[in-house]
Write a protein that holds these residues in place. Structure first.
Motif, short mmCIF file in Angstrom:
data_model
loop_
_atom_site.label_atom_id
_atom_site.label_comp_id
_atom_site.label_asym_id
_atom_site.label_seq_id
_atom_site.Cartn_x
_atom_site.Cartn_y
_atom_site.Cartn_z
N MET A 1 45.44 39.39 52.05
CA MET A 1 44.92 38.80 50.83
C MET A 1 43.49 38.30 51.07
O MET A 1 43.11 37.96 52.17
N ARG A 2 42.75 38.25 49.96
CA ARG A 2 41.39 37.71 50.02
C ARG A 2 41.29 36.53 49.06
O ARG A 2 41.74 36.63 47.92
N LEU A 3 40.70 35.44 49.51
CA LEU A 3 40.53 34.27 48.65
C LEU A 3 39.05 34.03 48.38
O LEU A 3 38.28 33.73 49.31
N TYR A 4 38.67 34.17 47.12
CA TYR A 4 37.33 33.77 46.71
C TYR A 4 37.34 32.24 46.60
O TYR A 4 38.08 31.68 45.80
N SER A 5 36.50 31.62 47.41
CA SER A 5 36.60 30.18 47.65
C SER A 5 35.22 29.57 47.75
O SER A 5 34.22 30.27 48.00
N TYR A 6 35.13 28.28 47.54
CA TYR A 6 33.92 27.52 47.85
C TYR A 6 34.39 26.29 48.61
O TYR A 6 35.37 25.65 48.20
N TRP A 7 33.73 25.99 49.70
CA TRP A 7 34.26 24.96 50.61
C TRP A 7 34.55 23.63 49.92
O TRP A 7 35.55 22.99 50.20
N ARG A 8 33.68 23.24 48.96
CA ARG A 8 33.85 21.94 48.32
C ARG A 8 34.69 21.97 47.05
O ARG A 8 34.92 20.93 46.44
N SER A 9 35.08 23.14 46.60
CA SER A 9 35.93 23.22 45.41
C SER A 9 37.32 22.69 45.74
O SER A 9 38.01 23.22 46.62
N ASN B 1 37.34 37.05 37.63
CA ASN B 1 37.69 35.72 37.12
C ASN B 1 36.87 35.44 35.87
O ASN B 1 35.77 34.91 35.95
N PRO B 2 37.42 35.79 34.68
CA PRO B 2 36.65 35.67 33.44
C PRO B 2 36.26 34.23 33.10
O PRO B 2 35.41 34.02 32.23
N ALA B 3 36.87 33.25 33.77
CA ALA B 3 36.54 31.86 33.50
C ALA B 3 35.34 31.38 34.34
O ALA B 3 34.93 30.23 34.20
N HIS B 4 34.79 32.25 35.20
CA HIS B 4 33.62 31.88 36.03
C HIS B 4 33.97 30.69 36.93
O HIS B 4 33.15 29.77 37.08
N VAL C 1 36.17 29.22 40.63
CA VAL C 1 36.96 29.50 41.82
C VAL C 1 38.20 28.64 41.76
O VAL C 1 38.20 27.61 41.10
N PRO C 2 39.28 29.05 42.42
CA PRO C 2 39.42 30.22 43.29
C PRO C 2 39.91 31.45 42.52
O PRO C 2 40.35 31.34 41.38
N THR C 3 39.81 32.60 43.19
CA THR C 3 40.53 33.82 42.78
C THR C 3 41.21 34.36 44.03
O THR C 3 40.56 34.48 45.08
N LEU C 4 42.47 34.66 43.93
CA LEU C 4 43.21 35.26 45.05
C LEU C 4 43.43 36.74 44.74
O LEU C 4 43.94 37.08 43.68
N ILE C 5 43.00 37.59 45.67
CA ILE C 5 43.20 39.03 45.50
C ILE C 5 44.42 39.44 46.32
O ILE C 5 44.42 39.30 47.56
N LEU C 6 45.43 39.92 45.63
CA LEU C 6 46.64 40.35 46.33
C LEU C 6 46.37 41.64 47.09
O LEU C 6 45.35 42.31 46.87
N ASP C 7 47.30 42.01 47.96
CA ASP C 7 47.10 43.19 48.80
C ASP C 7 46.94 44.48 47.99
O ASP C 7 46.31 45.43 48.44
N THR D 1 45.34 43.12 42.84
CA THR D 1 45.49 42.29 41.64
C THR D 1 44.82 40.94 41.83
O THR D 1 45.12 40.24 42.80
N PRO D 2 43.93 40.55 40.92
CA PRO D 2 43.34 39.22 41.02
C PRO D 2 44.19 38.18 40.30
O PRO D 2 44.62 38.39 39.16
N LEU D 3 44.44 37.06 40.96
CA LEU D 3 45.12 35.91 40.33
C LEU D 3 44.13 34.75 40.25
O LEU D 3 43.38 34.51 41.20
#
Lengths: 213, 213
Positions: free
Chosen positions: A1-9, A49-52, A54-60, A63-65
């Motif tokens: 999985m990949r996590l779109y993240s920001y350290w302070r979020s 992520n249409p809401a602009h 974070v986070p977004t999790l990309i499944l294997d 699929t973005p969640l």
């Protein structure tokens, strides 16, 4: 999985804790919310992520969640151990309600884009913005401290769960913005018990690859 | 069951819809959020809801449940038909994420106490407050319209669920505050399909015992 993240979020922080608690390996893809006017607005990210936000999790399977609570619940359903929520419906509702005091009542009102909008619309100064954030944290923590149990290591039992995850992430902001935590001894105790666990410690903002400290 | 409700609260509106969809009879106990500085601050109510917010659902054994999403989920678990959430974990996460765009990203930022605080802190005028609310509704609806399906009567299928409930309640505020709905034809279509159902119609603010119209 990949996590779109920001350290302070703190929303991303919640998902990092949940992934670690479930023992799920993931790759961090940093999304810098402050550089270049915010890279969460880049078209390739908005397609995920249409809401602009974070986070977004990309499944294997690609699929973005989106939305941290929806993601944490997905992880809890698909990886049941250790459980993040009680199975009893009433106890589950109590844990969810405590989580939502943070995730609905505090965090969205203090979100980066909201305090930026306060500056743009009402000329809020940096100190005005900090006091705005502290106000809503006090309001929420006053409620939260009455909702958690007072006889357990974690918010609702012997293991941390959904509401502990939200509390710990919000506490990062509370410390960042110098909230007086004296009235919240019980919440601070829960935070400290959580941060002693490797799953929480590894998820801390300062332990992220994109931390700027 | 007893529901502490306020006719114009969109969080209470969500729970009213869910109770009606599940066919659960309940007694409405009005909590006037504007009279006497807000009756949600009365000590006997705060004993039930430490966050000073509506709704609160009192179960038949006297247990108070708070936070509309936690309550709706409790109702869905204890009364499975008709389901408000899909059983597939990924589909469930999509529905939850759409619901949270309303319940986390829009509604808390526009809550009565937040716009009151804008007036107190920044001298926001009534028009400033209305534009603040419209701004966050536009931001959320722009995302939401990309998250729902475009080929079904309801947001994610042939039956309404969690995200439809949140959408319909938020649409009441959108109309109240004169949001231009022209860009949101798909969301409006979903709202209209929902309001044609008795469970939604009976839950409308204007159909409540405490409505002041």
């Amino acid at each position: 999985m990949r996590l779109y993240s920001y350290w302070r979020s703190t929303a991303a922080y919640r998902v990092r804790i949940a992934l670690n608690m479930k023992g799920i390996a993931y790759e961090t893809v940093p999304v810098d919310l402050v550089a270049d006017g915010g890279r969460q607005h880049a078209p390739d990210y908005v397609a995920l992520n249409p809401a602009h936000l974070v986070p977004t999790l990309i499944l294997d399977d690609g699929t973005p969640l989106t939305q941290s609570l929806a993601i944490c619940e997905y992880l809890d359903i698909t990886n049941p151990e250790p459980p993040l929520l009680p199975s009893d419906p009433v106890q589950r509702a109590h844990v969810k309600a405590a989580a939502l005091v943070v995730a609905a009542d505090i965090h969205p009102v203090n979100n980066l884009r909201v305090v930026q909008h306060l500056g743009k619309t009402f000329g809020a100064t940096p100190e005005d913005k900090a006091e705005w954030m502290r106000h809503w944290m006090r309001t929420g923590f006053d409620a939260l401290q009455q909702m958690v149990r007072d006889d357990t290591p974690f918010a609702f039992g012997d293991m941390p769960g959904f509401s502990d995850i939200c509390l710990v992430a919000q506490y990062y902001n509370a410390r960042r913005w110098d909230l007086d935590l004296t009235p919240y001894a019980r919440l601070t105790e829960i935070e400290q018990n959580c941060l002693a666990l490797p799953a929480f410690d590894a998820a801390r903002p300062e332990n992220q690859p994109d931390a700027q400290i």
